[in-house]
Write an enzyme that holds these catalytic residues in place. Structure first.
Site, mmCIF file in Angstrom:
data_model
loop_
_atom_site.group_PDB
_atom_site.id
_atom_site.type_symbol
_atom_site.label_atom_id
_atom_site.label_comp_id
_atom_site.label_asym_id
_atom_site.label_seq_id
_atom_site.Cartn_x
_atom_site.Cartn_y
_atom_site.Cartn_z
ATOM 1 N N TYR A 110 0.886 -1.224 -0.116
ATOM 2 C CA TYR A 110 0.454 0.204 -0.227
ATOM 3 C C TYR A 110 1.016 0.872 -0.113
ATOM 4 O O TYR A 110 0.977 2.212 -0.451
ATOM 5 C CB TYR A 110 -0.703 -0.085 1.231
ATOM 6 C CG TYR A 110 -2.038 1.343 1.043
ATOM 7 C CD1 TYR A 110 -3.290 1.553 0.338
ATOM 8 C CD2 TYR A 110 -1.852 2.502 2.273
ATOM 9 C CE1 TYR A 110 -4.354 1.803 0.801
ATOM 10 C CE2 TYR A 110 -2.728 3.313 2.284
ATOM 11 C CZ TYR A 110 -3.476 3.240 1.388
ATOM 12 O OH TYR A 110 -4.689 4.602 1.738
ATOM 13 N N VAL A 151 -8.928 8.227 7.972
ATOM 14 C CA VAL A 151 -10.529 8.200 7.123
ATOM 15 C C VAL A 151 -11.274 7.388 8.024
ATOM 16 O O VAL A 151 -11.200 5.803 8.597
ATOM 17 C CB VAL A 151 -10.338 9.021 6.245
ATOM 18 C CG1 VAL A 151 -11.786 9.788 5.631
ATOM 19 C CG2 VAL A 151 -9.456 9.476 5.635
ATOM 20 N N THR A 200 -12.947 5.700 7.500
ATOM 21 C CA THR A 200 -14.042 4.717 6.515
ATOM 22 C C THR A 200 -13.453 3.613 6.886
ATOM 23 O O THR A 200 -12.948 2.913 7.820
ATOM 24 C CB THR A 200 -12.949 4.631 4.829
ATOM 25 O OG1 THR A 200 -11.855 4.672 5.489
ATOM 26 C CG2 THR A 200 -13.142 6.009 4.469
#
Length: 255
Positions: free
Chosen positions: A155, A188, A190
């Site tokens: 990532y 965030v 999410t």
């Protein structure tokens, strides 16, 4: 009557992509939601049609951004609906959490293909439509574009690569009036971040303590910056990375 400005958002059925779709639609944009999961993409488009109708319908399509044939099929479907794309938001992404020494290389390749190859394929394939509109691209980086992220080698590598892609496209395509920028969100609220909190990869206490603003970001806050970068207000912003991390990457406190 002029056609509405049109934004194509990959990974648009959830998370930051879905919030960007809602934010732009609320500001009068026509939205094309593209997601690996076609059903949710179409569902979101229908919801946008109910809440934010424009002259042409919001649309939802399925696409695997890492697959050239799939991206070509998306392009053909979109070209049947519009001759121009005013904004492209490359939001499709996934996460792989493994230590580097145990990394599954097939999953590494898949992650890089989604983030990097997918963003390049979308930009290249939709280049003529962006050029026709003198449009704008927003790529999604991360705090992982700045920091090493233990356990998330693929990532962090992909998000760092997004900077090189953003800057190089900006240099090549600026002469055609295509602006290319990136945002680098911090942590965030999410599902991707919540999954890390649930499995212990991330500590909410540590994250909040490391972030000067003392909280996670909300997806709407990232979407607002994306909308700014696509707007005429950012008409001379080009090749930039805008960090949206609550100060996380500038805090030099070590106590």
């Amino acid at each position: 009557m002029n056609a509405p400005t049109t934004a194509l958002i990959t990974g648009g059925a959830q998370g930051i992509g879905a919030k960007a779709a809602n934010t732009l639609a609320s500001r009068g944009w026509r939205i094309i939601v593209a997601d690996l999961n076609e059903g949710p993409a179409k569902d979101l488009a229908e919801e946008l049609n109910r809440q934010y109708p424009v002259g042409s319908a919001h649309l939802g399509f399925g696409v695997d951004v890492a697959d050239e044939v799939s991206v070509d099929s998306l392009h053909a479907a979109v070209a049947d609906e519009t001759a121009r794309i005013d904004g492209l938001v490359n939001c499709a992404g996934n996460i792989l959490r493994q230590p580097a020494e145990a990394l599954d290389i097939a999953q590494w390749r898949r992650l890089l293909d989604i983030h990097l190859t997918g963003s390049m394929l979308m930009a290249k394939t939709f280049y003529p439509m962006l050029k026709a509109a003198r449009g704008s691209i927003v790529n999604i980086g991360s705090v992982g574009s700045t920091l090493g992220l233990p356990g998330r080698t693929a990532y962090a590598t992909a998000k760092t690569g997004m900077l090189g892609l953003t800057r190089t496209l900006a240099v090549e395509w600026g002469r055609h009036g295509i602006r290319v920028n990136a945002v680098a969100p911090g942590y965030v609220n999410t599902e991707m971040v919540r999954s890390g909190l649930r499995n212990g990869t991330l500590s909410e206490t540590a994250l909040i303590g490391r972030t000067p603003l003392g909280r996670l970001a909300e997806p709407e806050e990232i979407a607002s910056v994306i909308a700014f970068l696509l707007s005429p207000d950012a008409s001379f912003v080009h090749g930039e990375l805008i960090k949206i991390d609550g100060g996380l990457t500038i805090d030099g406190t070590f106590s």
